[in-house]
Design a protein around this motif. Sequence first.
Motif, PDB file in Angstrom:
ATOM      1  N   PHE A 281       0.799  -1.216   0.000  1.00  0.00           N
ATOM      2  CA  PHE A 281       0.000   0.000   0.000  1.00  0.00           C
ATOM      3  C   PHE A 281       0.835   1.271   0.000  1.00  0.00           C
ATOM      4  O   PHE A 281       0.545   2.215  -0.756  1.00  0.00           O
ATOM      5  CB  PHE A 281      -0.980   0.012   1.173  1.00  0.00           C
ATOM      6  CG  PHE A 281      -1.925   1.194   1.111  1.00  0.00           C
ATOM      7  CD1 PHE A 281      -2.840   1.309   0.072  1.00  0.00           C
ATOM      8  CD2 PHE A 281      -1.862   2.190   2.060  1.00  0.00           C
ATOM      9  CE1 PHE A 281      -3.685   2.401  -0.008  1.00  0.00           C
ATOM     10  CE2 PHE A 281      -2.713   3.286   1.994  1.00  0.00           C
ATOM     11  CZ  PHE A 281      -3.635   3.392   0.958  1.00  0.00           C
ATOM     12  N   LEU A 282       1.874   1.338   0.814  1.00  0.00           N
ATOM     13  CA  LEU A 282       2.678   2.564   0.850  1.00  0.00           C
ATOM     14  C   LEU A 282       3.384   2.795  -0.487  1.00  0.00           C
ATOM     15  O   LEU A 282       3.469   3.933  -0.972  1.00  0.00           O
ATOM     16  CB  LEU A 282       3.683   2.500   1.999  1.00  0.00           C
ATOM     17  CG  LEU A 282       3.065   2.453   3.406  1.00  0.00           C
ATOM     18  CD1 LEU A 282       4.167   2.411   4.465  1.00  0.00           C
ATOM     19  CD2 LEU A 282       2.152   3.651   3.639  1.00  0.00           C
ATOM     20  N   ASP A 283       3.880   1.722  -1.094  1.00  0.00           N
ATOM     21  CA  ASP A 283       4.486   1.850  -2.423  1.00  0.00           C
ATOM     22  C   ASP A 283       3.425   2.213  -3.467  1.00  0.00           C
ATOM     23  O   ASP A 283       3.706   2.962  -4.418  1.00  0.00           O
ATOM     24  CB  ASP A 283       5.169   0.545  -2.818  1.00  0.00           C
ATOM     25  CG  ASP A 283       6.404   0.256  -1.976  1.00  0.00           C
ATOM     26  OD1 ASP A 283       6.958   1.209  -1.385  1.00  0.00           O
ATOM     27  OD2 ASP A 283       6.799  -0.920  -1.895  1.00  0.00           O
ATOM     28  N   PHE A 284       2.234   1.676  -3.296  1.00  0.00           N
ATOM     29  CA  PHE A 284       1.099   1.976  -4.167  1.00  0.00           C
ATOM     30  C   PHE A 284       0.818   3.479  -4.179  1.00  0.00           C
ATOM     31  O   PHE A 284       0.657   4.095  -5.244  1.00  0.00           O
ATOM     32  CB  PHE A 284      -0.096   1.181  -3.633  1.00  0.00           C
ATOM     33  CG  PHE A 284      -1.447   1.475  -4.228  1.00  0.00           C
ATOM     34  CD1 PHE A 284      -1.816   0.966  -5.463  1.00  0.00           C
ATOM     35  CD2 PHE A 284      -2.383   2.200  -3.513  1.00  0.00           C
ATOM     36  CE1 PHE A 284      -3.078   1.192  -5.979  1.00  0.00           C
ATOM     37  CE2 PHE A 284      -3.648   2.434  -4.015  1.00  0.00           C
ATOM     38  CZ  PHE A 284      -3.997   1.928  -5.260  1.00  0.00           C
ATOM     39  N   LEU A 285       0.807   4.109  -3.004  1.00  0.00           N
ATOM     40  CA  LEU A 285       0.582   5.556  -2.915  1.00  0.00           C
ATOM     41  C   LEU A 285       1.693   6.327  -3.621  1.00  0.00           C
ATOM     42  O   LEU A 285       1.431   7.287  -4.361  1.00  0.00           O
ATOM     43  CB  LEU A 285       0.508   5.989  -1.450  1.00  0.00           C
ATOM     44  CG  LEU A 285      -0.641   5.420  -0.608  1.00  0.00           C
ATOM     45  CD1 LEU A 285      -0.535   5.930   0.826  1.00  0.00           C
ATOM     46  CD2 LEU A 285      -1.992   5.780  -1.199  1.00  0.00           C
ATOM     47  N   LYS A 286       2.921   5.892  -3.404  1.00  0.00           N
ATOM     48  CA  LYS A 286       4.057   6.571  -4.031  1.00  0.00           C
ATOM     49  C   LYS A 286       3.989   6.464  -5.550  1.00  0.00           C
ATOM     50  O   LYS A 286       4.298   7.423  -6.272  1.00  0.00           O
ATOM     51  CB  LYS A 286       5.372   5.977  -3.521  1.00  0.00           C
ATOM     52  CG  LYS A 286       5.643   6.233  -2.047  1.00  0.00           C
ATOM     53  CD  LYS A 286       6.893   5.483  -1.572  1.00  0.00           C
ATOM     54  CE  LYS A 286       7.099   5.645  -0.074  1.00  0.00           C
ATOM     55  NZ  LYS A 286       8.251   4.829   0.418  1.00  0.00           N
ATOM     56  N   SER A 287       3.577   5.299  -6.044  1.00  0.00           N
ATOM     57  CA  SER A 287       3.499   5.099  -7.494  1.00  0.00           C
ATOM     58  C   SER A 287       2.410   5.966  -8.118  1.00  0.00           C
ATOM     59  O   SER A 287       2.593   6.519  -9.209  1.00  0.00           O
ATOM     60  CB  SER A 287       3.241   3.626  -7.807  1.00  0.00           C
ATOM     61  OG  SER A 287       4.333   2.826  -7.409  1.00  0.00           O
ATOM     62  N   ILE A 288       1.273   6.080  -7.439  1.00  0.00           N
ATOM     63  CA  ILE A 288       0.199   6.938  -7.955  1.00  0.00           C
ATOM     64  C   ILE A 288       0.702   8.359  -8.115  1.00  0.00           C
ATOM     65  O   ILE A 288       0.458   9.025  -9.130  1.00  0.00           O
ATOM     66  CB  ILE A 288      -1.023   6.922  -7.012  1.00  0.00           C
ATOM     67  CG1 ILE A 288      -1.650   5.529  -6.945  1.00  0.00           C
ATOM     68  CG2 ILE A 288      -2.082   7.921  -7.484  1.00  0.00           C
ATOM     69  CD1 ILE A 288      -2.760   5.407  -5.910  1.00  0.00           C
ATOM     70  N   SER A 289       1.435   8.822  -7.107  1.00  0.00           N
ATOM     71  CA  SER A 289       1.942  10.187  -7.138  1.00  0.00           C
ATOM     72  C   SER A 289       3.084  10.346  -8.138  1.00  0.00           C
ATOM     73  O   SER A 289       3.100  11.299  -8.940  1.00  0.00           O
ATOM     74  CB  SER A 289       2.422  10.573  -5.732  1.00  0.00           C
ATOM     75  OG  SER A 289       2.955  11.873  -5.711  1.00  0.00           O
ATOM     76  N   ARG A 290       4.049   9.408  -8.132  1.00  0.00           N
ATOM     77  CA  ARG A 290       5.241   9.528  -8.975  1.00  0.00           C
ATOM     78  C   ARG A 290       4.905   9.508 -10.459  1.00  0.00           C
ATOM     79  O   ARG A 290       5.465  10.278 -11.251  1.00  0.00           O
ATOM     80  CB  ARG A 290       6.214   8.394  -8.643  1.00  0.00           C
ATOM     81  CG  ARG A 290       7.510   8.439  -9.420  1.00  0.00           C
ATOM     82  CD  ARG A 290       8.540   7.463  -8.885  1.00  0.00           C
ATOM     83  NE  ARG A 290       8.160   6.062  -9.054  1.00  0.00           N
ATOM     84  CZ  ARG A 290       7.771   5.269  -8.064  1.00  0.00           C
ATOM     85  NH1 ARG A 290       7.698   5.735  -6.820  1.00  0.00           N
ATOM     86  NH2 ARG A 290       7.452   4.002  -8.284  1.00  0.00           N
TER      87      ARG A 290
END
Length: 572
Positions: A281-290
């Motif tokens: 999930f935390l990587d998921f959030l970063k990917s959405i933003s990046r």
Amino acid sequence: MTEYHVSPMPFDVPDDLTIPQFILSTDASSTRPTRPSHVPWLVEDASGRGIHFDELKARTSALANALHVKWAIGENDVVCVFSPNDVDYPVAVWAVHTLGAVVTPANPGYTVKELVFQLKATSASLLICHSACLKTAQEAAKEAGLSASRVIVVNRDGGPLSGVHTLEDLVVFGKSQSTSYKERRFVPGEAKKKLAFLSFSSGTTGTPKAVAISHYALIANVLQMAVHNRVADPHWKDKRMVPGDVAMAVLPFFHIYGLVVNLHYSLFCGMSVVVIPKFNFLDFLKSISRHKITHLFVVPPQIVLLCKHPAVRSYDFSHVKYCMSGAAPLSGELMKTVSKVLPNACVGQGYGLTETCTTVTMVPPHQRFATIGSAGQLLPGITARVVKADGTMAKQGEPGELVLTGPSMAMCYYNNDAATKETFINGWVRTGDEVIIKNNEVYVVDRIKEIMKVRGYQVAPAELEGHLLLHEDVLDVCVVGIPDEYSGELPLAFVVPQPKVASKLKCPQETLKLKKRLAKHVADAKVPYKWLAGGVEFIDAIPKNPSGKVLRRILRDQAKTMKREVVYEAKL
């Protein structure tokens, strides 16, 4: 007879193309948006590397050549792809299809026994696996009678691999050889009957079955979604999907939702698909933003986290313009909450099955926020009936089983005539879902079928029951799903113990020990979402009707009133 449909397809679906010929076509078409040359087809999440048309096309052709030269893969051979999401996943699929062969996608979380079942059920002659799954793949191949030389590895770990073929080496080899294969081309009408995928589903009951999906079915469903969303309609100004949009592919490609909607449909619309191997999930959030993701195709557990995880408050997701949840029902409360997290997004649900080659409903094109409780509007070309228990047709607003037909329906259950006759009836598919239909929108009321939905995955009670009955301490068993906010449902086993151990269960410590042994018995043999995270309960007898059919609903209702005791926690 009451039948429901929005509209017929406004044009004929091509019935003489393979899936790669359709998807990789660069011909101008009134049905397809034009992708600008600078817009990549795929994006590797970790590195940000974009992969464009020329690279995809060249790798697909090279791999097809290598598969033909080395193993003579061709007409109707079955190739199993056992891998998490990877930028070479579609390359492997399209290379196999180019040769006239068939793909059976497998869950990379499978145990050896589960993979062996799929390999044998489909008579797979080649196994393409990810390096993270190599040990399981090698053991399963050996048990299934598949030579070790027929295991191909997508090597993403970076380390050297000896004694195995890697996909990268095969691509290089295929490019170095003169073309030895003849690309499979269909005569008109042939795509309707030509197998493309053997995708596993539990149907309405029983153990997993291979759903036979044609090339035509996937192509039809992509076009149905495109027409529904008016992606190529020059008069529709507020388009949801336009070339240059960026879709996140965190849904697994082995699952029909990820395979058809997230991968093939997104590519058809001219979007870039950011390929994510595993959900964190935390990587998921970063990917959405990046990657400035514009389109999220997700399942309810991911919506729950978007609504409730404190880390979400650190991000601005105003660039997301579309969020579709599928694979399991989504509550109205969660829809309202996630619309605040994604303030500029159209939020809603879709509905579909492996047996319908995915989508039959989506958010109506004129709605920014979907109707609460609705699974969406029927797609063009889909015709629906709602059938009551007595076999008569329900009127609008009356409940009954949803039965569907349309161009994307699967053909049958592979090598399973009995199950086929229960679900596929004269071109119609029985869904096993109780619904009502109002204004061509479908509302799922309950499941007539026994299948549980755990984090969007199908779990058949019969599969878990059959395995539990192998345990020496189990006399009889019934597995039901219990509601869970995050997972949707969790498997709970009602167990009748053998007389030799029943007397020991008066002791709480002995009771807990046996519950843990039974939970571990399942966990040792099954992928984590099938674990007994709902618990184990001992009862004197499984309720059955006079003919011996398990009265599952009685135990399901009983389970809802019980305080759950976690004896074995499933991994995410």
